[in-house]
Scaffold this motif. Sequence first.
Motif, PDB file in Angstrom:
ATOM      1  N   ALA A   1     -13.555  -5.435  14.607  1.00 25.39           N
ATOM      2  CA  ALA A   1     -12.411  -4.569  14.913  1.00 25.39           C
ATOM      3  C   ALA A   1     -12.243  -4.511  16.426  1.00 25.39           C
TER       4      ALA A   1
ATOM      5  N   LEU B   1      -7.413 -11.924   8.451  1.00 27.89           N
ATOM      6  CA  LEU B   1      -6.888 -10.962   9.415  1.00 27.89           C
ATOM      7  C   LEU B   1      -6.230  -9.854   8.605  1.00 27.89           C
ATOM      8  N   LEU B   2      -6.846  -8.666   8.594  1.00 26.87           N
ATOM      9  CA  LEU B   2      -6.483  -7.631   7.628  1.00 26.87           C
ATOM     10  C   LEU B   2      -5.354  -6.720   8.091  1.00 26.87           C
ATOM     11  N   THR B   3      -5.103  -6.653   9.377  1.00 29.87           N
ATOM     12  CA  THR B   3      -4.186  -5.632   9.892  1.00 29.87           C
ATOM     13  C   THR B   3      -2.841  -6.193  10.333  1.00 29.87           C
ATOM     14  N   SER B   4      -2.597  -7.462  10.135  1.00 27.20           N
ATOM     15  CA  SER B   4      -1.323  -8.038  10.538  1.00 27.20           C
ATOM     16  C   SER B   4      -0.977  -9.183   9.600  1.00 27.20           C
ATOM     17  N   ASP B   5       0.317  -9.373   9.342  1.00 28.53           N
ATOM     18  CA  ASP B   5       0.756 -10.453   8.476  1.00 28.53           C
ATOM     19  C   ASP B   5       1.165 -11.688   9.278  1.00 28.53           C
TER      20      ASP B   5
ATOM     21  N   ARG C   1      -4.798  -1.750  17.302  1.00 29.39           N
ATOM     22  CA  ARG C   1      -6.059  -2.017  16.616  1.00 29.39           C
ATOM     23  C   ARG C   1      -5.876  -3.090  15.545  1.00 29.39           C
ATOM     24  N   HIS C   2      -6.808  -4.032  15.503  1.00 29.31           N
ATOM     25  CA  HIS C   2      -6.789  -5.109  14.517  1.00 29.31           C
ATOM     26  C   HIS C   2      -8.194  -5.287  13.944  1.00 29.31           C
ATOM     27  N   VAL C   3      -8.223  -5.716  12.678  1.00 27.75           N
ATOM     28  CA  VAL C   3      -9.491  -5.926  11.980  1.00 27.75           C
ATOM     29  C   VAL C   3      -9.446  -7.285  11.296  1.00 27.75           C
TER      30      VAL C   3
ATOM     31  N   GLU D   1     -11.170   5.539   4.901  1.00 24.47           N
ATOM     32  CA  GLU D   1      -9.834   5.296   5.431  1.00 24.47           C
ATOM     33  C   GLU D   1      -9.372   3.907   5.012  1.00 24.47           C
TER      34      GLU D   1
END
Length: 447
Positions: free
Chosen positions: A255, A291-295, A323-325, A416
């Motif tokens: 993250a 990449l879970l936080t962006s498409d 923030r990216h995960v 969360e």
Amino acid sequence: ALNLTLGGSGACALGHSGSPSAASDTTVRGLALFFAKPLPADRVVSLRVRVLSPPDRTLFMKERWRIEAVRGREEIMMSTNDAEPVPLAVVTLLPTVFLRVPLPAPLTTTPIIMTLDLLDTGAIAIFIVAPVGFEFPEDCFAGVDKPPGARCTGFNSSIAGVPRALLECGLEKDASCFQLGNTTVLVKTPDATPPGDANAWYIEAVANSSFPYGSPEAAEAVLGWTKPAGFEIKDMELSVIYGSIPGVAVDIGVAFVARASVPQDGDIFIQAPSALASFGCGSKTRGGLRLLTSDVDVECNQTKNPPTVTLKIVGAGGLPTGRHVLTIPAETAMANPDNEGNIFNIFLRNASGSNIDVGLRFPGQGVVQGVRISLWPLWWVQARNFATTSQVTVPIEVLNDADRPILGVLIVPPQEPLLQLDAASGVKVDTAFGDVLPLSDARITAG
């Protein structure tokens, strides 16, 4: 005896008892020195006095100091300097400069914004001197707003061994184009903040920029200077999470908070500890990197020695700030790695490969020897038609026989987004092969 009288602008004042005095009606304007023994002819006399200097260069240039050598009680004058101008170099203390750095990341080329006030120095150029470890690009005005025709030239070697940037106003022998405007200079940052007094910056207004920096001639050419406070190098916010069991396949959760957006054809470059048995874009047991936080669309490449992954941003919108995960398939080390080599580094880079934001030296997990258990990716049953519950399967693989009993398994859902276990549905335990595990109790608790 010697008589010393200060005149001209009336801005200089002699100090009482060897100390500078403040300018006031009681300041001393002259002094007489009487010698206990006569001085031979042609004797060189060195006289040291402390004075309160004039407030600016213009008044200083008007100063006239009258020195008289007298003899006898009648004070018969034997010689005088006829109040010639004071042969002293004038160096002005410039107003304090504050260095404004929008993104003080390590190992990046970042702009530094400052407001310069050269007062009455009449300088033809300006030197910005940085601490050791920083570097100025050859063209340190590249891509930034600047006065028309102005130049910024980076020098990273000198007699003094410090990097510096030379600011000039085109062909004019004048530095007034920088006066009181916002001046932006590019500088390459080191990997960490210089310690203590080593984080020293200087800004110098000079009358001649051709002398080697650090030489006596260069020092004499300084007309004014100031010492801005250095700034702190701050790493990108980063966290790395994965299991500490030796020799098992894991998904390493990374993250980070991007303080700058990554444009199309830029990339996310991650260096992992060399002790990891594997680290890459995918594996048979864990699947692919996610990449879970962006498409945004990405392309993944990897290297084994050293272990790295590169995620190239191919989507037109790029990777936004925030923030990216992401999860990266890997296999943990069999033995506990040493602390110095057990670190992660992450670089956000633009299409040309230059660093945009950087996070360095984040510690990896150690290895805890014991029962080797691997947790496979979770299996979800999709909730349909507004259903509020769904079934989740947690695959657990015990890799080695153990001579100690496993008394229980604790499963904690994520907070969360908040997921709660459904006590009414209960818990079911199955085995892939062999006898079913005996289940004596299954408790679902809240909080």
